[in-house]
Write a protein that holds these residues in place. Structure first.
Motif, PDB file in Angstrom:
ATOM      1  N   PHE A 137       0.808  -1.227  -0.131  1.00  0.00           N
ATOM      2  CA  PHE A 137      -0.023  -0.067   0.025  1.00  0.00           C
ATOM      3  C   PHE A 137       0.934   1.236  -0.040  1.00  0.00           C
ATOM      4  N   SER A 138       0.488   2.202  -0.703  1.00  0.00           N
ATOM      5  CA  SER A 138       1.188   3.378  -0.889  1.00  0.00           C
ATOM      6  C   SER A 138       0.632   4.461   0.219  1.00  0.00           C
ATOM      7  N   PRO A 139       1.398   5.354   0.619  1.00  0.00           N
ATOM      8  CA  PRO A 139       1.050   6.273   1.507  1.00  0.00           C
ATOM      9  C   PRO A 139      -0.330   7.092   1.134  1.00  0.00           C
ATOM     10  N   SER A 140      -0.684   7.128  -0.044  1.00  0.00           N
ATOM     11  CA  SER A 140      -1.903   7.767  -0.433  1.00  0.00           C
ATOM     12  C   SER A 140      -3.303   6.847  -0.257  1.00  0.00           C
ATOM     13  N   GLY A 141      -2.978   5.475   0.012  1.00  0.00           N
ATOM     14  CA  GLY A 141      -3.966   4.303   0.240  1.00  0.00           C
ATOM     15  C   GLY A 141      -4.269   3.846  -0.991  1.00  0.00           C
ATOM     16  N   GLN A 142      -3.497   3.880  -1.882  1.00  0.00           N
ATOM     17  CA  GLN A 142      -3.702   3.266  -3.260  1.00  0.00           C
ATOM     18  C   GLN A 142      -2.930   1.656  -3.055  1.00  0.00           C
ATOM     19  N   ARG A 143      -3.422   0.550  -3.550  1.00  0.00           N
ATOM     20  CA  ARG A 143      -2.634  -0.568  -3.528  1.00  0.00           C
ATOM     21  C   ARG A 143      -1.462  -0.526  -4.740  1.00  0.00           C
ATOM     22  N   SER A 144      -0.194  -0.661  -3.998  1.00  0.00           N
ATOM     23  CA  SER A 144       1.155  -0.968  -4.970  1.00  0.00           C
ATOM     24  C   SER A 144       1.343  -2.238  -5.025  1.00  0.00           C
ATOM     25  N   ILE A 171      14.455   3.583   9.606  1.00  0.00           N
ATOM     26  CA  ILE A 171      13.757   4.446   8.670  1.00  0.00           C
ATOM     27  C   ILE A 171      13.392   3.476   7.459  1.00  0.00           C
ATOM     28  N   ALA A 172      14.050   2.776   6.958  1.00  0.00           N
ATOM     29  CA  ALA A 172      14.169   1.641   6.084  1.00  0.00           C
ATOM     30  C   ALA A 172      12.785   0.800   6.197  1.00  0.00           C
ATOM     31  N   SER A 173      12.702   0.595   7.454  1.00  0.00           N
ATOM     32  CA  SER A 173      11.423  -0.309   7.738  1.00  0.00           C
ATOM     33  C   SER A 173      10.309   0.209   7.846  1.00  0.00           C
ATOM     34  N   LYS A 174      10.099   1.522   8.029  1.00  0.00           N
ATOM     35  CA  LYS A 174       9.073   2.454   8.137  1.00  0.00           C
ATOM     36  C   LYS A 174       8.527   2.666   6.473  1.00  0.00           C
ATOM     37  N   LEU A 175       9.517   2.537   5.573  1.00  0.00           N
ATOM     38  CA  LEU A 175       9.195   3.048   4.232  1.00  0.00           C
ATOM     39  C   LEU A 175       8.796   1.786   3.395  1.00  0.00           C
ATOM     40  N   ALA A 176       9.185   0.438   4.017  1.00  0.00           N
ATOM     41  CA  ALA A 176       8.590  -0.768   3.291  1.00  0.00           C
ATOM     42  C   ALA A 176       7.512  -1.216   4.249  1.00  0.00           C
ATOM     43  N   LEU A 177       6.325  -0.596   3.623  1.00  0.00           N
ATOM     44  CA  LEU A 177       5.073  -0.934   4.358  1.00  0.00           C
ATOM     45  C   LEU A 177       4.568  -2.215   4.283  1.00  0.00           C
ATOM     46  N   ASP A 224      17.632  15.676   3.593  1.00  0.00           N
ATOM     47  CA  ASP A 224      16.404  16.423   2.997  1.00  0.00           C
ATOM     48  C   ASP A 224      15.124  15.608   2.770  1.00  0.00           C
ATOM     49  N   PHE A 225      15.140  14.632   3.595  1.00  0.00           N
ATOM     50  CA  PHE A 225      14.058  13.569   3.480  1.00  0.00           C
ATOM     51  C   PHE A 225      13.823  12.982   2.186  1.00  0.00           C
ATOM     52  N   GLN A 226      14.780  12.864   1.445  1.00  0.00           N
ATOM     53  CA  GLN A 226      14.903  12.202  -0.008  1.00  0.00           C
ATOM     54  C   GLN A 226      15.429  10.874   0.434  1.00  0.00           C
ATOM     55  N   LEU A 227      14.635  10.049   0.501  1.00  0.00           N
ATOM     56  CA  LEU A 227      14.842   8.641   1.090  1.00  0.00           C
ATOM     57  C   LEU A 227      14.368   7.461   0.010  1.00  0.00           C
ATOM     58  N   ASN A 228      13.586   7.857  -0.868  1.00  0.00           N
ATOM     59  CA  ASN A 228      13.374   6.943  -2.005  1.00  0.00           C
ATOM     60  C   ASN A 228      14.384   6.589  -2.976  1.00  0.00           C
TER      61      ASN A 228
END
Length: 249
Positions: free
Chosen positions: A5-12, A131-137, A175-179
């Motif tokens: 799931f993406s942060p916007s709620g859409q399924r990825s 941080i990486a664990s929080k990005l890997a939803l 600068d919060f550029q983590l992707n």
């Protein structure tokens, strides 16, 4: 391939679920990101991808039961953060020197920088995993309670406030550029493409095998890339420019 799931709620989509059109767009996006990263790459990029750091990172992920993708992403975050953080610290030192600081003060400041970094490096590494664990939803997130318990299991301790400050420092420095794309993401995308191009390809088996091969290459990064550099240049002693190309990979 990606989080469910993406942060916007859409399924990825995860590995093996993407359509040909999605894969085509994703490959183009990865290629463009890679070109932009190479254009602004630091000459010191990759210095923190040494074997001990890789081993420690994946041991943390194993003990905390995290997806391997978290480990690769954490290493990319840590490497970029440490390079930028050190550059920032030495930039401050350079401005102080230009303002009239003595040579002795300069050397003391540099020694202090490396001592402080040595003391904090384990926390920076753990924060990168958090941080990486929080990005890997699709993987569980490592909060400060879990991180603190992990450190206690190693006979160490760290206030939760310090863990939070470490996370914030990494986020602000980058600068919060983590992707940032990581090696496993490239491998899974290429395997997805291979599976669509030839449906008879045993993609699932290759995916399982590739994870072990990729981990081996990451652990043996220096000798592997040294061999590739010699093979690519045809020279046993590549030029500094060619060596920089290797270190940027």
């Amino acid at each position: 391939m990606a989080a469910p799931f993406s942060p916007s709620g859409q399924r990825s989509l995860r590995f093996g679920e993407a359509s040909v059109d999605v894969l085509s767009d994703f490959l183009t996006n990865l290629d463009n990101k890679n070109k932009r990263n190479l254009e602004r790459l630091s000459a010191f990029c990759g210095r923190f991808k040494v074997r001990k750091v890789v081993e420690h990172t994946f041991l943390i992920c194993e003990q905390l039961e995290l997806d391997p993708l978290v480990g690769y992403h954490a290493i990319e975050i840590l490497d970029r953060f440490m390079v930028k953080h050190i550059e920032n610290l030495f930039s401050i030192q350079k401005s102080r020197t230009s303002d009239g600081a003595s040579c002795g003060a300069k050397e003391s400041y540099e020694d202090l920088i490396f001592k402080n970094l040595g003391d904090k490096f384990r926390i920076f590494l753990l924060s990168s995993v958090q941080i990486a664990s929080k990005l890997a939803l699709h993987s569980k997130a490592v909060n400060n309670n879990s991180a603190s318990q992990y450190l206690q299991s190693l006979g160490s301790s760290c206030p939760k406030e310090t863990l939070l400050e470490s996370e914030l420092l990494i986020l602000k420095t980058l600068d919060f550029q983590l992707n940032v794309p990581n090696p496993l993401l490239y491998v899974e995308t290429l395997l997805d493409v291979l599976g669509h191009n030839d449906p008879t390809t045993p993609v699932a088996q290759l995916h399982h095998l590739c994870k072990y091969v990729l981990l081996f290459i990451y652990l043996q990064r220096e000798p592997v890339y040294r061999s590739l550099l010699v093979a690519a240049t045809g020279r046993l002693s590549p030029s500094p420019e060619q060596r920089w190309w290797r270190s940027s990979l």
